[in-house]
Scaffold this motif. Structure first.
Motif, short mmCIF file in Angstrom:
data_model
loop_
_atom_site.label_atom_id
_atom_site.label_comp_id
_atom_site.label_asym_id
_atom_site.label_seq_id
_atom_site.Cartn_x
_atom_site.Cartn_y
_atom_site.Cartn_z
N LEU A 260 0.85 -1.36 0.02
CA LEU A 260 0.14 0.04 0.11
C LEU A 260 0.74 1.16 0.02
CD1 LEU A 260 -2.74 -1.25 2.72
CD2 LEU A 260 -2.99 -0.97 0.01
N VAL A 261 1.96 1.15 0.84
CA VAL A 261 2.67 2.44 0.80
C VAL A 261 3.46 2.83 -0.43
CG1 VAL A 261 4.94 3.26 2.06
CG2 VAL A 261 3.08 1.97 3.32
N TRP A 262 3.99 1.55 -1.08
CA TRP A 262 4.87 1.63 -2.41
C TRP A 262 3.75 2.34 -3.44
CZ3 TRP A 262 9.24 1.85 -3.93
CH2 TRP A 262 9.65 1.56 -5.21
N GLY A 263 2.68 1.88 -3.40
CA GLY A 263 1.57 2.38 -4.37
C GLY A 263 1.61 1.86 -5.69
N GLY A 264 2.46 0.68 -6.20
CA GLY A 264 2.00 0.05 -7.29
C GLY A 264 0.94 -0.23 -7.80
N HIS A 265 0.01 -0.86 -7.10
CA HIS A 265 -1.22 -1.47 -7.23
C HIS A 265 -1.99 -0.21 -7.61
CE1 HIS A 265 -0.45 -5.49 -6.72
NE2 HIS A 265 -0.14 -5.31 -5.46
N LEU A 266 -1.93 0.89 -6.91
CA LEU A 266 -2.84 2.25 -7.26
C LEU A 266 -2.35 2.72 -8.53
CD1 LEU A 266 -4.44 4.60 -6.22
CD2 LEU A 266 -2.53 5.76 -5.12
N SER A 267 -1.25 2.66 -8.87
CA SER A 267 -0.54 3.18 -9.88
C SER A 267 -1.09 2.30 -11.24
CB SER A 267 1.04 3.38 -9.99
OG SER A 267 1.49 4.10 -9.23
N ALA A 268 -1.11 1.16 -11.05
CA ALA A 268 -1.79 0.15 -12.01
C ALA A 268 -3.25 0.40 -12.51
CB ALA A 268 -1.63 -1.30 -11.77
N ALA A 269 -4.09 0.59 -11.30
CA ALA A 269 -5.62 0.95 -11.35
C ALA A 269 -5.72 2.40 -12.13
CB ALA A 269 -6.08 1.03 -10.10
N MET A 270 -4.64 3.12 -11.81
CA MET A 270 -5.15 4.72 -12.43
C MET A 270 -4.66 4.57 -13.87
SD MET A 270 -3.86 7.27 -9.78
CE MET A 270 -2.36 6.76 -9.19
N ALA A 271 -3.86 3.72 -14.35
CA ALA A 271 -3.24 3.33 -15.70
C ALA A 271 -4.41 2.67 -16.52
CB ALA A 271 -1.96 2.52 -15.90
N ILE A 272 -4.95 1.50 -15.80
CA ILE A 272 -5.96 0.82 -16.53
C ILE A 272 -7.23 1.43 -16.70
CG2 ILE A 272 -7.55 -1.15 -16.33
CD1 ILE A 272 -4.75 -2.08 -17.19
N GLU A 273 -7.72 2.45 -15.55
CA GLU A 273 -8.77 3.18 -15.98
C GLU A 273 -8.63 4.28 -16.98
OE1 GLU A 273 -12.53 5.10 -15.10
OE2 GLU A 273 -11.69 3.20 -14.74
N ALA A 274 -7.46 4.99 -17.08
CA ALA A 274 -7.06 5.81 -18.19
C ALA A 274 -7.13 4.93 -19.67
CB ALA A 274 -5.82 6.44 -17.99
N ALA A 275 -6.66 3.74 -19.57
CA ALA A 275 -6.82 3.08 -21.10
C ALA A 275 -8.57 2.73 -21.18
CB ALA A 275 -6.09 1.73 -21.01
#
Length: 194
Positions: free
Chosen positions: A129-144
């Motif tokens: 959660l702290v690293w934020g990789g999954h959050l970044s992935a979710a934002m990128a998939i939503e953009a796509a």
């Protein structure tokens, strides 16, 4: 211009028209359109600036089918290792719809780096959660997914197959510190849900 009411209205319109599309026409998505999906993915925000998020856009039907077959096999193996019949039956039913993505013309796989060792040591399970990789992935998939609507495509986000994400990652040849974080399918919609 981004702050103008027309741009805001267009964005809200895309958001309002986005649906989870799971059935696609049997036609390929042109490479230029796939490139625009990838561009949308790459332009999304990343937690912490850059956590090494990347996207694999698969369009080869054989590769997509191979990944789905790999996932199905790993899921069956996992189920067979579970002692409790009730849990095994529940997971079998739950996972029965995970690997339909082999029918999609485009499969997007969001790959992230694992948190560094010092963060894993300091934060334990919360390091992800702290690293934020999954959050970044979710934002990128939503953009796509939003770009897909603008491009006349449909799409759907997938998380279920990640129950066997490490096995699918090995099939794809991901690095030791990499992991699949989120998946999405894209194509020309056959049916758009209301």
């Amino acid at each position: 211009m981004v702050g103008e009411p027309g741009a805001c209205g267009a964005l809200l319109g895309l958001m309002g028209r986005r649906r989870s599309v799971r059935e696609f026409e049997a036609r390929a998505v042109p490479a230029a359109v796939v490139g625009r999906l990838l561009s949308a993915f790459d332009s999304a925000p990343q937690a912490g600036g850059d956590r090494g998020r990347r996207c694999l856009m698969l369009t080869d039907p054989g590769l997509i089918a191979g990944l789905a077959a790999s996932g199905r096999e790993a899921y069956r193996d996992w189920l067979s290792s579970i002692d409790s019949p009730a849990v095994r039956d529940g997971l079998a039913d739950y996972g029965s719809n995970f690997f339909w993505f082999d029918a999609a013309p485009v499969l997007a796989l969001s790959v992230i780096r694992r948190p560094p060792a010092f963060l894993m040591e300091a934060a334990g399970p919360e390091a992800e959660l702290v690293w934020g990789g999954h959050l970044s992935a979710a934002m990128a998939i939503e953009a796509a997914l939003l770009a897909a609507v603008a491009l006349g495509l449909g799409g759907c986000c997938l998380g279920g197959p990640l129950a066997v994400g490490p096995e699918m990652g090995r099939f794809l040849g991901l690095g030791r510190r990499e992991r699949l974080s989120l998946m999405a399918v894209f194509g020309y919609p056959k049916i758009v849900p209301g």
